[in-house]
Each structure stands twice: as structure tokens, then as C-alpha cells.
Design a protein around this motif. Sequence first.
Motif, PDB file in Angstrom:
ATOM      1  N   LEU A 126       4.549   4.493  -8.508  1.00 22.81           N
ATOM      2  CA  LEU A 126       4.405   4.627  -7.779  1.00 22.81           C
ATOM      3  C   LEU A 126       3.407   4.749  -7.868  1.00 22.81           C
ATOM      4  O   LEU A 126       1.765   4.557  -6.726  1.00 22.81           O
ATOM      5  N   LYS A 127       2.608   6.399  -7.634  1.00 24.89           N
ATOM      6  CA  LYS A 127       1.578   6.538  -8.058  1.00 24.89           C
ATOM      7  C   LYS A 127       0.532   5.929  -8.818  1.00 24.89           C
ATOM      8  O   LYS A 127      -0.505   5.342  -8.436  1.00 24.89           O
ATOM      9  N   GLU A 128       1.445   5.970 -10.001  1.00 25.02           N
ATOM     10  CA  GLU A 128       0.328   4.934 -11.314  1.00 25.02           C
ATOM     11  C   GLU A 128       0.302   3.426 -10.715  1.00 25.02           C
ATOM     12  O   GLU A 128      -0.915   3.092 -10.608  1.00 25.02           O
ATOM     13  N   ASP A 174      -0.959   3.280  -7.445  1.00 26.03           N
ATOM     14  CA  ASP A 174      -1.601   3.164  -6.252  1.00 26.03           C
ATOM     15  C   ASP A 174      -0.870   3.152  -5.491  1.00 26.03           C
ATOM     16  O   ASP A 174      -1.290   2.342  -4.192  1.00 26.03           O
ATOM     17  N   ASP A 217       1.599   4.927  -2.296  1.00 28.48           N
ATOM     18  CA  ASP A 217       2.238   6.153  -1.256  1.00 28.48           C
ATOM     19  C   ASP A 217       3.575   5.860  -0.426  1.00 28.48           C
ATOM     20  O   ASP A 217       3.565   4.490  -1.241  1.00 28.48           O
ATOM     21  N   GLN A 263      12.060  11.230  -0.450  1.00 29.83           N
ATOM     22  CA  GLN A 263      11.491  11.378  -1.052  1.00 29.83           C
ATOM     23  C   GLN A 263      12.123  11.054  -2.493  1.00 29.83           C
ATOM     24  O   GLN A 263      13.260  11.389  -2.617  1.00 29.83           O
ATOM     25  N   ASP A 310      11.110  12.278  -9.117  1.00 29.03           N
ATOM     26  CA  ASP A 310       9.676  12.000  -9.877  1.00 29.03           C
ATOM     27  C   ASP A 310       9.509  11.516 -10.028  1.00 29.03           C
ATOM     28  O   ASP A 310       8.848  10.289 -10.498  1.00 29.03           O
ATOM     29  N   ASN A 346       0.841  -1.360  -0.218  1.00 30.48           N
ATOM     30  CA  ASN A 346      -0.353   0.024   0.078  1.00 30.48           C
ATOM     31  C   ASN A 346       0.485   1.036   0.218  1.00 30.48           C
ATOM     32  O   ASN A 346       0.009   2.264  -0.701  1.00 30.48           O
ATOM     33  N   ALA A 347       2.271   1.182   0.911  1.00 29.55           N
ATOM     34  CA  ALA A 347       2.566   2.752   0.692  1.00 29.55           C
ATOM     35  C   ALA A 347       3.789   1.909   1.526  1.00 29.55           C
ATOM     36  O   ALA A 347       4.925   0.558   1.067  1.00 29.55           O
ATOM     37  N   CYS A 382       8.435   8.550  -8.031  1.00 32.83           N
ATOM     38  CA  CYS A 382       6.973   8.683  -7.383  1.00 32.83           C
ATOM     39  C   CYS A 382       5.721   8.410  -8.341  1.00 32.83           C
ATOM     40  O   CYS A 382       4.604   8.488  -7.602  1.00 32.83           O
ATOM     41  N   ASN A 383       6.297   8.668  -9.412  1.00 33.11           N
ATOM     42  CA  ASN A 383       4.649   8.686 -10.441  1.00 33.11           C
ATOM     43  C   ASN A 383       4.497   7.572 -11.058  1.00 33.11           C
ATOM     44  O   ASN A 383       3.489   7.063 -11.046  1.00 33.11           O
TER      45      ASN A 383
END
Length: 252
Positions: free
Chosen positions: A244-246, A248, A250, A235, A238, A228-229, A241-242
Motif C-alpha cells: 500500500l505504501k508503494e 501511495d 495510506d 492494521q 507488514d 487515497n486510503a 502495508c508495504n
Amino acid sequence: MFAHERIEQIINFLNKEGKVVVKELSSKFNVSEDCIRKDLKSLEKQGILKRTYGGAVLTRKTAHYNDIANRKNVHIEAKKKIAQKAFDLIEDRETIFLDISTTNILLAELISKSNKNITIVTNMIDIIKCFSNNNVKVIGIGGIFSKELEGFVGSAAIESIAKYKVDKAFVGSCGVNIFDRSITTFDVEDGNTKKAIINSGKKVYLVMESKKFYFDGTYKFADIYDINAVISDEQPNDDICNILKEADVDII
């Protein structure tokens, strides 16, 4: 600025961002793009990076295997940041699983000094020891004892873990390859046990230093869609991060 100083800074950028762009480096160091390309070519020969169109990316490395005893006293400040972030996520009356991880030892120490009313399930001896003089309820998972990991792994441990459904599972890793989505470790039995822990968690958190986004272990036990995260000390770049965001996932 001397050439070796410039190259040193380029390596620092790579370690932090995972990639560099020729045009940006040329502007930053006030040198020609050809000069930067020569720097990158030199670093590529050393195996530090791989040149790409317009720049370069960090060459992925296989993490060196160290047993738990040798990992306890490295990257302490980064692990403390991660442990504090994980601690802040834990709520009263929850049941949590703390996997074999030096970061989870620090998390256990924070919990032991707090007033959190929780139940802890773990397969790591050092974590159990943290609560010898504490009212926190601790459930120890048995199995084959690994001296290198200072915890229990293998089929007996997996069978025991499967009987639990915890609110939150905190799992360690040797490395994450964000591009092929793999989460890795070194030991097969440890990896299979981690997989069982992931399956036991309603929410699963990977606890790891940000540098591990650029390292790989030798055994894949999960991919990023299984968690989940990621709880990290800082951080990542980018691109990571992108991705990971795709997926889902966190980043905390």
C-alpha cells in the motif's frame, strides 16, 4: 499442547498475518520444523493454505454473497471502529459521498448525531433515512433500485453521480487482492456505480474490515491506485502495508 490446538493457532496466525514461517512456528511451539511442515501439509490438503519455501500463505477465498439486510448485523464492532475513523476525517463545509455500504450506515448515524455542517451525496436508502430529522443537507442519487443492495445503481445513477465533485468519497468493497491490486464487489451494476463514485471524489477512502484483504468478490471495479486510503478496523500485516505504501495509499 495438543496437535489440534497448535493447528488452530497456526490458522489464527494465517488469518491475521496472511503468512507463516516454519522456523518461527517451530520456535514458538517448541516442536521440530518437520512437525510444523506436517501441520502445514495437512492444512494445505484442506485448502486453507498454500505451502511456500520456508512457510505458507493463506489461500485466498471468494467472499460469500449476502444482501445488505444480512450484512447489517455482522462484524458490528469492526465496522464501528471504521466508521469512527472515517467520521474523524470529515470537516465542516465539506461535501462527501457515502456509497452503498453497511459501514457507511454507521458513519451516517454518527454524522446525524453530530454538529458537522456538511452536505452528503448518497445512493443508499438507509443513509438517507438517517437524516430524516436532521439539518444535514442530503442529495439522493436516483437510478435502478436494487432490493438486495437497498440503493440505486446503474446507468442513470452513474450519469447523475458524474455531475458531482465531492471532497471525500467513502466506498465499500467485498474484498481487496493486494497482490494484483484489484478492488472487488459482486454485482456488475454496483461495481460500475462505485467506479463513478471513485471518479467523483477529490479524495477516495475505501472502508472495509481488515479480513477483506484475504477475500475476493467476483467483479473488479477499481485497483488500489484509484484510492487515497484504506480505513480499516486494524492494521494488516507488514507485507500488505508495504505494498500500500508503494502505491501511495495510506492505511488508517
